[in-house]
Structures are given as C-alpha cells and as structure tokens.
Design a protein around this motif. Structure first.
Motif, PDB file in Angstrom:
ATOM      1  N   THR A 103       0.703  -1.234  -0.102  1.00  0.00           N
ATOM      2  CA  THR A 103       0.011  -0.043   0.008  1.00  0.00           C
ATOM      3  C   THR A 103       0.832   1.183   0.008  1.00  0.00           C
ATOM      4  OG1 THR A 103      -0.111   0.136   2.180  1.00  0.00           O
ATOM      5  CG2 THR A 103      -1.879  -1.216   1.297  1.00  0.00           C
ATOM      6  N   PHE A 104       0.255   2.327  -0.423  1.00  0.00           N
ATOM      7  CA  PHE A 104       0.968   3.632  -0.635  1.00  0.00           C
ATOM      8  C   PHE A 104       1.387   3.957   1.018  1.00  0.00           C
ATOM      9  CE2 PHE A 104       1.294   8.359  -0.206  1.00  0.00           C
ATOM     10  CZ  PHE A 104       2.192   8.404  -1.493  1.00  0.00           C
ATOM     11  N   LEU A 105       0.632   3.891   2.108  1.00  0.00           N
ATOM     12  CA  LEU A 105       1.024   4.356   3.148  1.00  0.00           C
ATOM     13  C   LEU A 105       2.138   3.314   3.848  1.00  0.00           C
ATOM     14  CD1 LEU A 105      -2.428   5.089   5.156  1.00  0.00           C
ATOM     15  CD2 LEU A 105      -0.606   6.491   4.335  1.00  0.00           C
ATOM     16  N   LYS A 106       2.128   2.063   3.449  1.00  0.00           N
ATOM     17  CA  LYS A 106       3.394   1.373   3.856  1.00  0.00           C
ATOM     18  C   LYS A 106       4.753   1.675   3.206  1.00  0.00           C
ATOM     19  CE  LYS A 106       4.675  -3.543   4.306  1.00  0.00           C
ATOM     20  NZ  LYS A 106       4.236  -4.822   4.066  1.00  0.00           N
ATOM     21  N   MET A 107       4.383   2.167   1.998  1.00  0.00           N
ATOM     22  CA  MET A 107       5.504   2.414   1.355  1.00  0.00           C
ATOM     23  C   MET A 107       6.017   3.822   1.332  1.00  0.00           C
ATOM     24  SD  MET A 107       5.894   2.598  -3.181  1.00  0.00           S
ATOM     25  CE  MET A 107       4.322   3.409  -3.302  1.00  0.00           C
ATOM     26  N   PHE A 108       4.911   4.685   1.812  1.00  0.00           N
ATOM     27  CA  PHE A 108       5.651   5.922   2.328  1.00  0.00           C
ATOM     28  C   PHE A 108       6.442   5.780   3.849  1.00  0.00           C
ATOM     29  CE2 PHE A 108       4.992   9.682   5.116  1.00  0.00           C
ATOM     30  CZ  PHE A 108       5.157  10.489   4.153  1.00  0.00           C
TER      31      PHE A 108
ATOM     32  N   PHE B 108      12.788  12.849  -1.409  1.00  0.00           N
ATOM     33  CA  PHE B 108      11.973  11.866  -0.841  1.00  0.00           C
ATOM     34  C   PHE B 108      10.576  12.078  -1.343  1.00  0.00           C
ATOM     35  CE2 PHE B 108       8.444  11.375   2.443  1.00  0.00           C
ATOM     36  CZ  PHE B 108       8.581  10.134   2.623  1.00  0.00           C
ATOM     37  N   ILE B 109      10.414  13.451  -1.369  1.00  0.00           N
ATOM     38  CA  ILE B 109       8.942  13.982  -2.048  1.00  0.00           C
ATOM     39  C   ILE B 109       8.905  13.460  -3.544  1.00  0.00           C
ATOM     40  CG2 ILE B 109       7.509  15.843  -2.724  1.00  0.00           C
ATOM     41  CD1 ILE B 109       8.547  17.209   0.041  1.00  0.00           C
ATOM     42  N   VAL B 110       9.973  13.786  -4.137  1.00  0.00           N
ATOM     43  CA  VAL B 110       9.932  13.467  -5.608  1.00  0.00           C
ATOM     44  C   VAL B 110       9.880  11.869  -5.821  1.00  0.00           C
ATOM     45  CG1 VAL B 110      11.501  13.333  -7.770  1.00  0.00           C
ATOM     46  CG2 VAL B 110      11.439  15.304  -6.291  1.00  0.00           C
ATOM     47  N   ASP B 111      10.537  11.285  -4.949  1.00  0.00           N
ATOM     48  CA  ASP B 111      10.375   9.714  -5.046  1.00  0.00           C
ATOM     49  C   ASP B 111       9.016   9.225  -4.923  1.00  0.00           C
ATOM     50  OD1 ASP B 111      11.429   7.305  -5.281  1.00  0.00           O
ATOM     51  OD2 ASP B 111      11.987   6.971  -3.197  1.00  0.00           O
ATOM     52  N   MET B 112       8.156   9.850  -3.893  1.00  0.00           N
ATOM     53  CA  MET B 112       6.814   9.488  -3.669  1.00  0.00           C
ATOM     54  C   MET B 112       6.076   9.996  -4.898  1.00  0.00           C
ATOM     55  SD  MET B 112       6.423   7.987  -0.697  1.00  0.00           S
ATOM     56  CE  MET B 112       7.770   7.083  -1.192  1.00  0.00           C
ATOM     57  N   LEU B 113       6.252  11.257  -5.582  1.00  0.00           N
ATOM     58  CA  LEU B 113       5.330  11.764  -6.737  1.00  0.00           C
ATOM     59  C   LEU B 113       5.706  10.656  -7.807  1.00  0.00           C
ATOM     60  CD1 LEU B 113       6.121  15.336  -6.461  1.00  0.00           C
ATOM     61  CD2 LEU B 113       3.889  14.294  -5.898  1.00  0.00           C
ATOM     62  N   TYR B 114       6.915   9.906  -7.996  1.00  0.00           N
ATOM     63  CA  TYR B 114       7.265   8.964  -8.995  1.00  0.00           C
ATOM     64  C   TYR B 114       5.820   7.762  -8.820  1.00  0.00           C
ATOM     65  CZ  TYR B 114      11.858  10.563 -10.089  1.00  0.00           C
ATOM     66  OH  TYR B 114      12.883  11.102 -10.369  1.00  0.00           O
TER      67      TYR B 114
ATOM     68  N   ILE C  89      14.237  15.946 -13.456  1.00  0.00           N
ATOM     69  CA  ILE C  89      15.306  17.190 -13.483  1.00  0.00           C
ATOM     70  C   ILE C  89      14.676  18.247 -12.398  1.00  0.00           C
ATOM     71  CG2 ILE C  89      13.882  18.177 -15.308  1.00  0.00           C
ATOM     72  CD1 ILE C  89      17.596  17.858 -14.964  1.00  0.00           C
ATOM     73  N   VAL C  90      13.378  18.368 -12.354  1.00  0.00           N
ATOM     74  CA  VAL C  90      12.857  19.416 -11.246  1.00  0.00           C
ATOM     75  C   VAL C  90      13.462  18.920 -10.006  1.00  0.00           C
ATOM     76  CG1 VAL C  90      10.929  20.295 -10.121  1.00  0.00           C
ATOM     77  CG2 VAL C  90      10.772  20.204 -12.364  1.00  0.00           C
ATOM     78  N   GLY C  91      13.596  17.902  -9.505  1.00  0.00           N
ATOM     79  CA  GLY C  91      13.985  17.474  -8.053  1.00  0.00           C
ATOM     80  C   GLY C  91      15.326  17.860  -8.211  1.00  0.00           C
ATOM     81  N   LEU C  92      16.102  17.590  -9.383  1.00  0.00           N
ATOM     82  CA  LEU C  92      17.698  17.898  -9.401  1.00  0.00           C
ATOM     83  C   LEU C  92      17.737  19.369  -9.160  1.00  0.00           C
ATOM     84  CD1 LEU C  92      18.796  15.040 -11.852  1.00  0.00           C
ATOM     85  CD2 LEU C  92      19.137  15.251  -9.510  1.00  0.00           C
TER      86      LEU C  92
END
Length: 314
Positions: free
Chosen positions: A2-7, A300-306, A244-247
């Motif tokens: 689940t997303f929460l577990k992955m988060f 971390f936020i970029v990774d979650m948005l992926y 690229i935005v995250g970088l």
C-alpha cells in the motif's frame, strides 16, 4: 504494498542518509583551516585564554564526543550559539531561511516557465531551425555563471533602467512585500541555468515519446497536433521532467549561496559565507545541516511523486 506502507518504508530509509550527511557536515567543518578560539580571543591572546575558549566551545574534546553532543542537541532543535553575536543558531537560521526558500521557489518557477515550453516546442520541431535556435540558446544558458548573469541584470534593470530594486532587501519577517520585490532579479539569475537544463531534458524525453507507436496512433485517429503534444506526449514525459525538477531544487539551493551574496540578500547563503570567514563552527554546521535535510526531503517527495504518477514503480 500500500501507499502508506511504502511511504513509511521510504521515510525510514532516509534516516541513514541523514546520519551520514550530518557526519560529513561535522567532519568537513573541522577541515577548515584556522582556530575559532583565535578568531574570538584575537591574535595576542594567551594560551590560557585560548584553552578556556576551546573548553567553552567544546572543541577540546575528542571528535566523536563533539559529534555525539552536537547531533544530540540538534535532534532537540538546539544547534548551538553564535559566539560572535550570542544568538542561537536556530534563531539565526529561522530568520534567514524564508529568504532562501523564497529565492529557490521563485528560481524554480522561472526555470520551469522558461524551460518547459521551450523544450516542448523544440521537440515538436526537432531538426528544424527553431529547434537549433532553442537548443543553442539552452547550451549557452548552461554555460553562463549565475553571478555574471546577476551582475548584468543589476546593471541593466536596476542601474540603467531603474525598473527593479538593486542589491539588498529586507527580511521576509519584517517586510514580506519588499522582500519579494527584491527577489525578482535574483530569481531570474538563479532560474536561467535551470531553465536551460529543463529545456534540454524535456526536449530529449519528448522527442523519444513523439516517435513512439501510441503517438502515431493518436495522430492517425485525427487528434489535433497540439492536444497530442501537450496532453499525451507531455504527460508521458512527466517522470523525466519530475526528475530534472527534483535535481534543480538541489542545485538551486547550493547556487543560492552565490546569488544571495551578489544581490546582498539576507538568506542562508550570506549567513554561511559570513560564518565561514569568522570560523563560526556552530553556525556553518547548522546551516549546512539544514540545507542537507532540505535536499534529502526534496528527493523523498520526488520519489513519492514517482509512485503517484506511475503506480507500476515499486
């Protein structure tokens, strides 16, 4: 999963990264030449006075004890005290952080506004005259130093034309509107290079997607070219764009040090330059640690948005 577990799993995985970042920050600071005790006491201080100051600062202890003491206090929000002003490092950072955050945000907005449409249009006309002009301009933009662009902007728009305020500006806490106005030119100086990089990356991703089978199918069905370009092809290129935005956020945070110095902004950049010149260990450590935490949580936020954009990513 689940997303929460992955988060939660990803959130826990950044703890070792933060520990490693704090250790690197602590050790690199100790490599700076000079003794902070000499900076405080002056050139002609006695050895007894120097030893007393080192004891007050805690730098006479073994490095591992210094690190444990510092990181333990940092976890409670205590980053030490500036020995030049007597002000807590936490309050110094809280005072300057909004300026750096605003500058980085405006710089990112400038980069996206410039880079996204130019990259899309260059991809739609790949190999043509417009594509060559835009890619050449993007290459030139990558080669221009931020500080040089900043000085040219000051010369043209502040000194010659008088349209925008020059170097300097109030703190955001005391004058929010004045602080925002003073950031327009620095944001452009900061965002131009980011816009050039976004343009190149979006162009590469879009060209690959525009040549795919599903885009040819959409065109064969009679969908308007602009709808195919902006809705379907751009959506499929969202992951490279997000990367690229995250970088760029990480790069903008580091580049803000130079831009803030050129424009005389009271942000973390000018604070860390001043603290380094004065050998203020605690201030430099605190600022670099905060910037490292910002970069880690941005990634971390970029990774979650992926995972939000593409649920297939595990």
């Amino acid at each position: 999963m689940t997303f929460l577990k992955m988060f939660g799993t990803r959130l826990l995985s950044i703890i070792p990264t933060l520990i490693l970042a704090s250790l690197i920050v602590f050790m690199l600071q100790r490599l700076i030449p000079g003794d902070p005790a000499n900076a405080i006491a002056g050139e002609y201080a006695t050895p007894e006075r120097l030893a007393e100051i080192r004891g007050e600062l805690g730098i006479d202890k073994p490095l591992w004890l210094q690190y444990l003491s510092w990181i333990g206090n940092a976890l409670t929000g205590n980053l030490g005290v500036s020995f030049m002003t007597g002000q807590s490092v936490t309050s110094l950072i809280a005072e300057r952080l909004p300026v750096t955050i605003l500058l980085t945000t405006f710089g990112l907005i400038v980069g996206v506004v410039i880079g996204l449409p130019t990259g899309v249009y260059a991809a739609s006309r790949a190999g043509g005259r417009l594509d060559r002009i835009l890619t050449s301009a993007a290459t030139l933009g990558l080669a221009l130093p931020n500080f040089w662009v900043g000085m040219i902007l000051i010369l043209v728009f502040s000194i010659t034309l008088g349209w925008l305020p020059g170097p300097g500006g109030p703190l955001f806490s005391s004058d929010p509107l004045g602080s925002i106005q003073s950031m327009l030119l620095p944001a452009v100086a900061l965002g131009l290079v980011g816009g050039a990089e976004i343009c190149r990356q979006v162009r590469s991703a879009m060209i690959e997607d525009l040549g795919s089978d599903h885009v040819r199918t959409l065109r064969a069905k009679g969908l308007p070219g602009m709808q195919v370009l902006w809705h379907h092809a751009l959506k499929n290129s969202s992951l490279p764009f997000l990367t690229i935005v995250g970088l760029q956020i990480s790069r903008l945070l580091s580049a803000s040090v130079v831009v803030e110095t050129v424009f005389g902004l009271s942000g973390l950049g000018t604070l860390i330059v001043t603290a380094t010149n004065q050998r203020e260990y605690m201030v430099v450590q605190g600022v670099v640690l905060v910037m490292a935490v910002l970069v880690v949580f941005t990634n971390f936020i970029v990774d979650m948005l992926y995972r939000v954009l593409d649920p297939r990513i595990k």
